[in-house]
Design a protein around this motif. Structure first.
Motif, mmCIF file in Angstrom:
data_model
loop_
_atom_site.group_PDB
_atom_site.id
_atom_site.type_symbol
_atom_site.label_atom_id
_atom_site.label_comp_id
_atom_site.label_asym_id
_atom_site.label_seq_id
_atom_site.Cartn_x
_atom_site.Cartn_y
_atom_site.Cartn_z
ATOM 1 N N SER A 104 -18.339 -50.399 20.341
ATOM 2 C CA SER A 104 -17.687 -50.145 21.631
ATOM 3 C C SER A 104 -17.601 -48.659 21.954
ATOM 4 O O SER A 104 -16.733 -48.217 22.705
ATOM 5 C CB SER A 104 -16.277 -50.750 21.620
ATOM 6 N N GLY A 105 -18.481 -47.877 21.363
ATOM 7 C CA GLY A 105 -18.472 -46.443 21.619
ATOM 8 C C GLY A 105 -17.641 -45.650 20.655
ATOM 9 O O GLY A 105 -17.409 -44.451 20.864
ATOM 10 N N GLY A 106 -17.192 -46.280 19.568
ATOM 11 C CA GLY A 106 -16.302 -45.611 18.639
ATOM 12 C C GLY A 106 -16.935 -44.467 17.874
ATOM 13 O O GLY A 106 -16.233 -43.524 17.485
ATOM 14 N N ALA A 107 -18.250 -44.512 17.647
ATOM 15 C CA ALA A 107 -18.893 -43.445 16.875
ATOM 16 C C ALA A 107 -18.777 -42.106 17.593
ATOM 17 O O ALA A 107 -18.449 -41.080 16.982
ATOM 18 C CB ALA A 107 -20.351 -43.799 16.610
ATOM 19 N N ALA A 108 -19.032 -42.105 18.897
ATOM 20 C CA ALA A 108 -18.948 -40.858 19.664
ATOM 21 C C ALA A 108 -17.509 -40.364 19.743
ATOM 22 O O ALA A 108 -17.238 -39.166 19.590
ATOM 23 C CB ALA A 108 -19.510 -41.070 21.069
ATOM 24 N N THR A 109 -16.567 -41.289 19.944
ATOM 25 C CA THR A 109 -15.153 -40.897 19.997
ATOM 26 C C THR A 109 -14.701 -40.352 18.658
ATOM 27 O O THR A 109 -13.970 -39.358 18.586
ATOM 28 C CB THR A 109 -14.286 -42.094 20.404
ATOM 29 N N LEU A 110 -15.134 -40.996 17.570
ATOM 30 C CA LEU A 110 -14.770 -40.540 16.228
ATOM 31 C C LEU A 110 -15.257 -39.114 15.997
ATOM 32 O O LEU A 110 -14.521 -38.275 15.453
ATOM 33 C CB LEU A 110 -15.360 -41.477 15.182
ATOM 34 N N ALA A 111 -16.484 -38.834 16.420
ATOM 35 C CA ALA A 111 -17.025 -37.483 16.247
ATOM 36 C C ALA A 111 -16.166 -36.459 16.989
ATOM 37 O O ALA A 111 -15.893 -35.367 16.471
ATOM 38 C CB ALA A 111 -18.466 -37.429 16.731
ATOM 39 N N GLU A 112 -15.724 -36.804 18.190
ATOM 40 C CA GLU A 112 -14.876 -35.891 18.965
ATOM 41 C C GLU A 112 -13.529 -35.675 18.286
ATOM 42 O O GLU A 112 -13.019 -34.547 18.227
ATOM 43 C CB GLU A 112 -14.673 -36.456 20.370
ATOM 44 N N LEU A 113 -12.931 -36.739 17.775
ATOM 45 C CA LEU A 113 -11.631 -36.634 17.119
ATOM 46 C C LEU A 113 -11.722 -35.819 15.829
ATOM 47 O O LEU A 113 -10.825 -35.024 15.521
ATOM 48 C CB LEU A 113 -11.085 -38.034 16.826
ATOM 49 N N LEU A 114 -12.809 -36.004 15.082
ATOM 50 C CA LEU A 114 -13.000 -35.231 13.860
ATOM 51 C C LEU A 114 -13.193 -33.751 14.180
ATOM 52 O O LEU A 114 -12.636 -32.874 13.505
ATOM 53 C CB LEU A 114 -14.201 -35.769 13.080
ATOM 54 N N ALA A 115 -13.975 -33.475 15.215
ATOM 55 C CA ALA A 115 -14.215 -32.083 15.608
ATOM 56 C C ALA A 115 -12.934 -31.396 16.046
ATOM 57 O O ALA A 115 -12.758 -30.185 15.852
ATOM 58 C CB ALA A 115 -15.260 -32.029 16.720
ATOM 59 N N ALA A 116 -12.016 -32.175 16.626
ATOM 60 C CA ALA A 116 -10.736 -31.630 17.085
ATOM 61 C C ALA A 116 -9.712 -31.528 15.965
ATOM 62 O O ALA A 116 -8.592 -31.049 16.184
ATOM 63 C CB ALA A 116 -10.188 -32.487 18.219
ATOM 64 N N GLY A 117 -10.081 -31.960 14.761
ATOM 65 C CA GLY A 117 -9.181 -31.883 13.620
ATOM 66 C C GLY A 117 -8.051 -32.894 13.648
ATOM 67 O O GLY A 117 -7.027 -32.704 12.970
ATOM 68 N N LEU A 118 -8.218 -33.988 14.412
ATOM 69 C CA LEU A 118 -7.149 -34.969 14.550
ATOM 70 C C LEU A 118 -7.138 -36.009 13.441
ATOM 71 O O LEU A 118 -6.134 -36.720 13.270
ATOM 72 C CB LEU A 118 -7.257 -35.680 15.908
ATOM 73 N N LEU A 119 -8.245 -36.122 12.700
ATOM 74 C CA LEU A 119 -8.346 -37.186 11.695
ATOM 75 C C LEU A 119 -8.703 -36.600 10.329
ATOM 76 O O LEU A 119 -9.857 -36.653 9.893
ATOM 77 C CB LEU A 119 -9.405 -38.223 12.119
ATOM 78 N N PRO A 120 -7.723 -36.074 9.610
ATOM 79 C CA PRO A 120 -8.001 -35.546 8.274
ATOM 80 C C PRO A 120 -8.365 -36.678 7.318
ATOM 81 O O PRO A 120 -8.059 -37.848 7.577
ATOM 82 C CB PRO A 120 -6.675 -34.896 7.878
ATOM 83 N N PRO A 121 -9.026 -36.350 6.200
ATOM 84 C CA PRO A 121 -9.396 -37.385 5.218
ATOM 85 C C PRO A 121 -8.170 -38.162 4.746
ATOM 86 O O PRO A 121 -7.098 -37.598 4.534
ATOM 87 C CB PRO A 121 -10.014 -36.569 4.075
ATOM 88 N N THR A 122 -8.362 -39.466 4.579
ATOM 89 C CA THR A 122 -7.258 -40.342 4.171
ATOM 90 C C THR A 122 -7.823 -41.633 3.608
ATOM 91 O O THR A 122 -9.056 -41.824 3.558
ATOM 92 C CB THR A 122 -6.330 -40.630 5.373
ATOM 93 N N LEU A 123 -6.970 -42.536 3.194
ATOM 94 C CA LEU A 123 -7.400 -43.854 2.728
ATOM 95 C C LEU A 123 -8.202 -44.538 3.826
ATOM 96 O O LEU A 123 -7.758 -44.617 4.981
ATOM 97 C CB LEU A 123 -6.179 -44.699 2.374
ATOM 98 N N THR A 124 -9.387 -45.027 3.468
ATOM 99 C CA THR A 124 -10.310 -45.579 4.464
ATOM 100 C C THR A 124 -10.883 -46.907 3.981
ATOM 101 O O THR A 124 -11.210 -47.064 2.803
ATOM 102 C CB THR A 124 -11.462 -44.596 4.736
ATOM 103 N N ALA A 125 -11.011 -47.843 4.899
ATOM 104 C CA ALA A 125 -11.686 -49.114 4.623
ATOM 105 C C ALA A 125 -12.854 -49.271 5.581
ATOM 106 O O ALA A 125 -12.783 -48.847 6.742
ATOM 107 C CB ALA A 125 -10.727 -50.283 4.781
ATOM 108 N N ARG A 126 -13.918 -49.876 5.093
ATOM 109 C CA ARG A 126 -15.042 -50.228 5.952
ATOM 110 C C ARG A 126 -14.844 -51.676 6.406
ATOM 111 O O ARG A 126 -14.574 -52.555 5.593
ATOM 112 C CB ARG A 126 -16.368 -50.074 5.207
ATOM 113 N N THR A 127 -14.965 -51.902 7.701
ATOM 114 C CA THR A 127 -14.695 -53.230 8.243
ATOM 115 C C THR A 127 -15.939 -54.106 8.199
ATOM 116 O O THR A 127 -17.061 -53.623 8.020
ATOM 117 C CB THR A 127 -14.201 -53.130 9.693
ATOM 118 N N GLY A 128 -15.730 -55.384 8.425
ATOM 119 C CA GLY A 128 -16.833 -56.325 8.413
ATOM 120 C C GLY A 128 -17.822 -56.117 9.538
ATOM 121 O O GLY A 128 -18.973 -56.557 9.450
ATOM 122 N N SER A 129 -17.410 -55.430 10.603
ATOM 123 C CA SER A 129 -18.291 -55.221 11.753
ATOM 124 C C SER A 129 -19.000 -53.870 11.703
ATOM 125 O O SER A 129 -19.661 -53.482 12.656
ATOM 126 C CB SER A 129 -17.485 -55.318 13.049
#
Length: 298
Positions: A104-129
């Motif tokens: 749903s366009g999450g890859a591009a949004t994720l890149a923007e959020l990471l570049a803005a420093g909003l999503l520091p490394p944390t516990l992460t799960a990979r989803t079934g989708s």
């Protein structure tokens, strides 16, 4: 799946549920395909005095059935061994989950959020989708759940929300922890900038003032706020409709308590939206009453 495989799968589910519960995460079970298990007849036909939060049923009312009690978890998994494990997010578990869906366009949004420093490394799960769930520590107060709350394809699962957790499977698709999971990766404190983004509400659209003859009319000064809540209900996805409706009623309760809206107007607007997205009139009104009661409106 043969009987032996089914027993093993159920045992693995129980072990995983115990692990999540030991972290203080209330766990419940969804049906195959992430759909909530149906309410029992008593709960399905209950009147407005029925409180979903304190209901003693093992599986009724979706995330309201979430628990850390080992005996209840074992019982519900034994009753639904092919179900999907989920955790109630928000203050109940101390978590806020950022849900990235690349479809749903999450890859591009994720890149923007990471570049803005909003999503520091944390516990992460990979989803079934093929997406990811990023777990952050709940900062206290109320953090709203919301589809697209951080941009296209990036939802937030917080208060009044839930996420599917490993090792659940949807068909052949498994949810898995990245980098060793919670035993080796901490849940990071939510950065202030992300908290600010989640607690800053966009301007709500204005509603055309209702006709005086409308029995569900809310005062004009509350119409914009109510419109935003109604819009959220209309955008709710299958599996989240009751949750979003309950949140909407709880949020609107403040307007009723302060006199900015009347309870009939709020109830009518939310019930209309709920039936438009597929809820029955009885189900909608029961959920609305529960949300209003939780917000201090009898």
């Amino acid at each position: 799946m043969d009987d032996g495989s089914a027993v093993l799968a159920a045992a693995l589910m129980v072990d995983a549920a115990y692990d999540h519960a030991a972290r203080g995460w209330p766990v419940f079970v969804l049906g195959d395909g992430k759909t909530p298990l149906p309410n029992c007849t008593r709960c399905r036909t209950a009147d407005g005095t029925h409180d979903m939060e304190t209901c003693v049923c093992l599986t009724c009312h979706g995330f309201y059935a979430a628990t850390t009690d080992a005996d209840r978890l074992a019982a519900v998994i034994c009753a639904h061994p092919t179900g999907v494990l989920a955790v109630r997010t928000g203050a109940a578990s101390g978590t806020v989950v950022v849900d990235v869906d690349p479809r749903s366009g999450g890859a591009a949004t994720l890149a923007e959020l990471l570049a803005a420093g909003l999503l520091p490394p944390t516990l992460t799960a990979r989803t079934g989708s093929g997406g990811v769930h990023l777990y952050y520590a709940h900062p206290g107060g109320t953090i709203r759940s919301g589809a697209g709350a951080l941009g296209p394809g990036v939802d937030v699962k917080a208060d009044k929300g839930y996420v599917v957790v490993p090792p659940s499977r949807i068909g052949e698709r498994a949810y898995v922890w990245a980098d060793g999971g919670p035993d080796s990766v901490p849940v990071t404190t939510m950065p202030v900038a992300l908290l600010d983004r989640l607690t800053t509400l966009p301007p709500a659209p204005r509603l055309t003032p209702p006709a005086a003859s409308n029995p569900f009319a809310a005062p004009v000064d509350a119409s914009g706020r109510l419109a935003g809540i109604v819009a959220a209900v209309l955008a709710a996805r299958p599996g989240e409709r009751n949750t979003v409706l309950n949140w909407g009623a709880y949020t609107a309760s403040e307007m009723v308590r302060t006199g900015a809206a009347n309870v009939e107007g709020v109830t009518g607007a939310l019930a209309d939206a709920a039936t438009r997205i597929g809820l029955t009139d009885r189900e909608a009104h029961a959920t609305i009453r529960s949300g209003l009661r939780a917000g201090g409106v009898a």
